[in-house]
Design a protein around this motif. Structure first.
Motif, short mmCIF file in Angstrom:
data_model
loop_
_atom_site.label_atom_id
_atom_site.label_comp_id
_atom_site.label_asym_id
_atom_site.label_seq_id
_atom_site.Cartn_x
_atom_site.Cartn_y
_atom_site.Cartn_z
N VAL A 497 5.77 -0.55 -6.04
CA VAL A 497 4.73 -1.51 -5.82
C VAL A 497 4.65 -2.24 -7.02
CG1 VAL A 497 2.96 0.39 -6.43
CG2 VAL A 497 2.41 -1.81 -5.08
N ARG A 498 4.66 -3.37 -7.13
CA ARG A 498 4.46 -4.45 -8.09
C ARG A 498 3.21 -5.19 -8.13
NH1 ARG A 498 10.73 -6.58 -7.32
NH2 ARG A 498 11.70 -4.55 -7.26
N GLY A 499 2.72 -5.64 -9.15
CA GLY A 499 1.41 -6.49 -9.34
C GLY A 499 1.18 -6.23 -11.00
N GLU A 500 -0.44 -6.55 -10.99
CA GLU A 500 -1.29 -6.35 -11.99
C GLU A 500 -2.61 -6.58 -11.81
OE1 GLU A 500 -0.64 -9.73 -14.89
OE2 GLU A 500 1.04 -10.25 -13.39
N SER A 501 -3.62 -6.37 -12.74
CA SER A 501 -5.03 -6.39 -12.43
C SER A 501 -5.57 -6.87 -13.71
CB SER A 501 -5.34 -5.30 -12.01
OG SER A 501 -6.92 -5.26 -11.73
N ASP A 502 -6.66 -7.65 -13.90
CA ASP A 502 -7.32 -7.70 -14.69
C ASP A 502 -8.47 -6.58 -15.08
OD1 ASP A 502 -9.34 -8.17 -13.04
OD2 ASP A 502 -10.36 -9.87 -13.79
N LYS A 503 -8.99 -6.73 -16.30
CA LYS A 503 -9.72 -5.45 -16.40
C LYS A 503 -11.09 -5.19 -15.44
CE LYS A 503 -10.93 -6.74 -20.69
NZ LYS A 503 -10.24 -7.85 -20.80
N GLN A 509 -3.30 -7.95 -7.95
CA GLN A 509 -2.30 -7.99 -6.79
C GLN A 509 -1.57 -6.89 -6.77
OE1 GLN A 509 -0.53 -9.91 -9.61
NE2 GLN A 509 -2.32 -10.94 -9.97
N SER A 510 -0.99 -6.57 -5.55
CA SER A 510 -0.12 -5.43 -5.23
C SER A 510 1.10 -5.81 -4.18
CB SER A 510 -0.85 -4.28 -4.57
OG SER A 510 -1.79 -3.58 -5.45
#
Length: 734
Positions: A497-503, A509-510
């Protein structure tokens, strides 16, 4: 029809209501006093009261427009008809009664009703009906509507100003330019009317344009560039290019003469520059004209006076509005504002915009300091107003509930053990989301770092918690929901699973990979709000065989060892990285499923509900999450194996609680993620109307993905739905 207290009230058409009124008016007394006094006969009083009760259960929007025409078509004594209409307006105890009384006055009233209509029309949700009645009954309708427009601010301002389109009165035209377009909903809804009816171009050609008019012109131009889809924008304004030229000349001249300007002018320059240089709006102007204007506005933004202006406004402390507007411009021209914002919050702790800005711009190593500031200056006792209470958080000068929730979410990035007063406030908040978030922050901490006072606060909160499932989570908190962090160094990489998130966790996103192929996407839509998109690849990758080894765990829902040991067959399939394992724990009640054939009027899911999103292949589904949890199937939904579903239904009826397993990218991602195992169990839970249990896996160090991965996997129609995400990914890549 409507049923109230056992009484059935039919839904009336304009024709039926006008016939009823005509019969009633024929029996009405000849009015001698104004306003009306108590009717002289008991039978007439009973009939009039019956009309009041019935109109309280009607929808004015459905009949108000046709009602004046129908009333005029019937021969009624005018004074008696006016008497009845005024009785509805003056004695009406329900908004619907008063609104329909105003609609009647539009047909049977006259100039004597002006003050009554203006008085009640000042109530924003009645302004529409008062405006229509004034237009039909007053000898100077534009002036009457103008007087009403100055008394309202929200939807009422919009409805009244729209009736002033094309007005020739010079005073009204000047007011539209300087003030009339402003409202509490969106200035863009009225900016086009102000520019055209108020003749903005001609006003700016005056040799003595004052500062107030210049600032208001900037507000109109800024609103016209906002591209509000519900109103005409700058593309529909014929004089746009000449007005933009003239506005730039006036701002330039003010800068050269005095070297000073105002924040509204800076905001306008930036809005126009963003439109021209970033091409946020597709203009059909000549390319050379766009290039010339873009260069002109970009050059104006380079003037050194702007930096000094923003610093001065930030330091002046002359009210929240001025500070917030300066803060909005600080990043545009590269002024460092973070320390000033913290100082401002010391003085103005109820500034919601400043808190949002600080939360959004706080670096990881500054989280503890911001939390300490919040605990020191916020009115925490006022914010802990208790479940089921509207509390004192709403309204002007109050602290928005979302600020408390976002501060609680930030605690996940802070030092374990910090923010205890904020957590206790969250546990007693009026919002279930804040109470749940506060509990989850504590649940993430190792048991030895949770103070006795915090556990006692959870017990006290549970005593007054109205939501059954959240109360159960609070009561079981001392036992703890199992949470572990593991590092995988020899994973097969079959599942990734790739992605990122703000605080905050909202902009996340996933992208799920099965067998090396992108299978599904769950992402913020990056279109300007908190909307999200879920997409499934055109072809569904094959389910990894190793997941079958988890069936025993997910059937019993009981854990006999550490989560890492229990989930070892699955963990061996994951890509190398660091993962958080949490559960089993209940999903928030109730669970709902959104099907493709769901009617349009049920677009919003039930408040504070989990729900399942299952888009068709290559057809992204947009939605607005009401709560922080959703789950996305990785197999066809709903499952069709009725035998397996029935087996799980029997198990659930016997007290078993089989667990779903979900995967998401990012520890800050507040959405539950993709179902790796448990589709049939979830269907069984739904059919039994029992809250499911879930084991959540979150990759804490996911690799980000780029726009190329999506473009290679999805077709052009799907890519169009993902355009804002792709633009965000492209900007981040630069």
């Amino acid at each position: 029809m409507t049923v109230s207290c056992g009484v059935v009230y039919p839904e009336l058409s304009a024709v039926e209501l006008s016939e009823w009124v005509a019969v009633l008016v024929s029996d009405a007394p000849t009015p001698e006093l104004d306003p009306p006094t108590t009717p002289p006969t008991d039978s007439f009083a009973a009939a009039l009261d019956s009309l009041h009760r019935t109109l309280a259960h009607q929808d004015p929007l459905k009949i108000a427009d046709d009602l004046p025409h129908e009333l005029r078509a019937r021969a009624m004594p005018p004074e008696r008809a006016r008497w009845v209409a005024r009785d509805l307006v003056i004695r009406g105890c329900h908004r619907n009664v008063v609104a329909l009384g105003m609609a009647m006055l539009g047909a049977v009233g006259d100039h004597r009703d002006r003050e009554l209509l203006l008085l009640l029309g000042a109530l924003d949700d009645l302004a529409r009906y008062a405006c229509d009645a004034l237009a039909r009954t007053q000898p100077d309708p534009d002036r009457a509507i103008f007087e009403l427009a100055r008394r309202v601010d929200g939807r009422g301002r919009i409805q009244t100003v729209q009736r002033l389109r094309g007005c020739a009165d010079s005073e009204i035209k000047a007011w539209l330019l300087r003030e009339g377009f402003r409202n509490s909903i969106s200035d863009g809804l009225l900016a086009h009317i102000a520019a055209e009816t108020g003749e903005l171009g001609a006003a700016l050609l005056d040799p003595d344009v004052d500062d107030a008019l210049l600032d208001a012109a900037g507000g109109i131009l800024e609103a016209l560039t906002s591209h509000d889809v519900s109103a005409p924008d700058i593309r529909s304004y014929p004089d746009a290019r000449s007005v933009l030229d003239r506005y730039a000349d006036l701002v330039d001249r003010r800068l050269e003469v005095s070297g000073r300007s105002t924040i509204p002018r800076l905001r306008c320059l930036y809005a126009v520059d963003r439109m021209l240089n970033q091409q946020q709006v597709q203009l059909d102007w000549p390319a050379e004209e766009v290039r010339r204007l873009a260069e002109r506005y970009a050059e104006l933004l380079t003037r050194p006076a702007w930096s000094e202006l923003v610093r001065t406004e930030l330091q002046s402390g002359e009210g929240q509005c001025a500070f917030n507007q300066a803060l909005d411009c600080a990043q545009v021209i590269g002024v460092e504002a973070y320390p000033v914002v913290l100082t401002h919050l010391e003085r103005e702790p109820r500034n919601r915009y400043a808190w949002n800005w600080a939360i959004r711009n706080t670096p990881l190593d500054g989280v503890d300091a911001l939390i300490e500031l919040a605990e020191r200056v916020l009115p925490l006792d006022e914010m802990a107003c208790g479940p089921g209470s509207t509390g004192s958080l709403a309204g002007s000068g109050r602290i928005d509930e979302s600020i408390l929730q976002r501060l609680l979410l930030m605690l996940r990035c802070g030092t374990v053990g910090s923010g205890l007063r904020l957590i206790e406030t969250g546990l007693f908040s009026s919002s279930p989301r804040s109470r749940r978030t506060a509990l989850r922050v504590l649940s993430r901490w190792p048991a030895q770092h949770v103070p006795v006072a915090a556990r006692a606060a959870v017990v006290a909160a549970a005593r007054v918690e109205p939501e059954e499932k959240l109360r159960a989570e609070m009561l079981t908190f001392t036992g703890g929901i199992p949470t572990e962090v593991v590092s995988i160094t020899d994973g097969a990489g079959v599942i990734d699973v790739r992605g990122e998130s703000d605080k905050s966790g909202w902009y996340s996103q996933s992208l799920l990979y099965l067998g090396g192929c992108a299978a599904a996407l769950d992402t913020a839509d990056y279109a300007g709000s908190v909307g999200r998109l879920v997409a499934r690849a055109p072809d569904r990758p094959v389910r990894p065989d190793g997941l079958d080894n988890l069936r025993e765990l997910t059937t019993t829902g009981r854990i006999a060892a550490d989560l890492a040991d229990t989930l070892e067959p699955l963990l061996n399939l994951l890509s190398n990285g660091t993962y958080e394992l949490r559960g089993p724990e209940p999903i928030s009640d109730p669970l709902r499923v959104r099907y493709d054939d769901q009617p349009a009027d049920s677009w919003w899911p039930p408040k504070f509900a989990w729900y399942v999103i299952d888009p068709a292949p290559d057809d992204p589904k947009p939605f607005y999450p009401v709560n922080e949890d959703l789950i996305t199937p990785t197999e066809p939904w709903p499952p069709t194996d009725s035998t397996t579903i029935d087996r799980y239904r029997r198990l659930i009826r016997e007290g078993g609680r089989p667990a779903l397993i979900t995967l998401r990218a990012g520890g800050d991602n507040i959405y539950s993620g993709f179902i790796l195992d448990g589709h049939h169990k979830l269907a069984a839970y739904l059919l039994e109307d029992v809250t499911p249990r879930v084991i959540r896996i979150a990759r804490l160090d996911p690799h980000p993905f780029d726009s190329g991965e999506l473009r290679r996997r999805f077709s052009d129609p799907a890519i169009q739905e993902l355009k804002w995400l792709l633009q965000w990914l492209d900007r981040r890549g630069r």
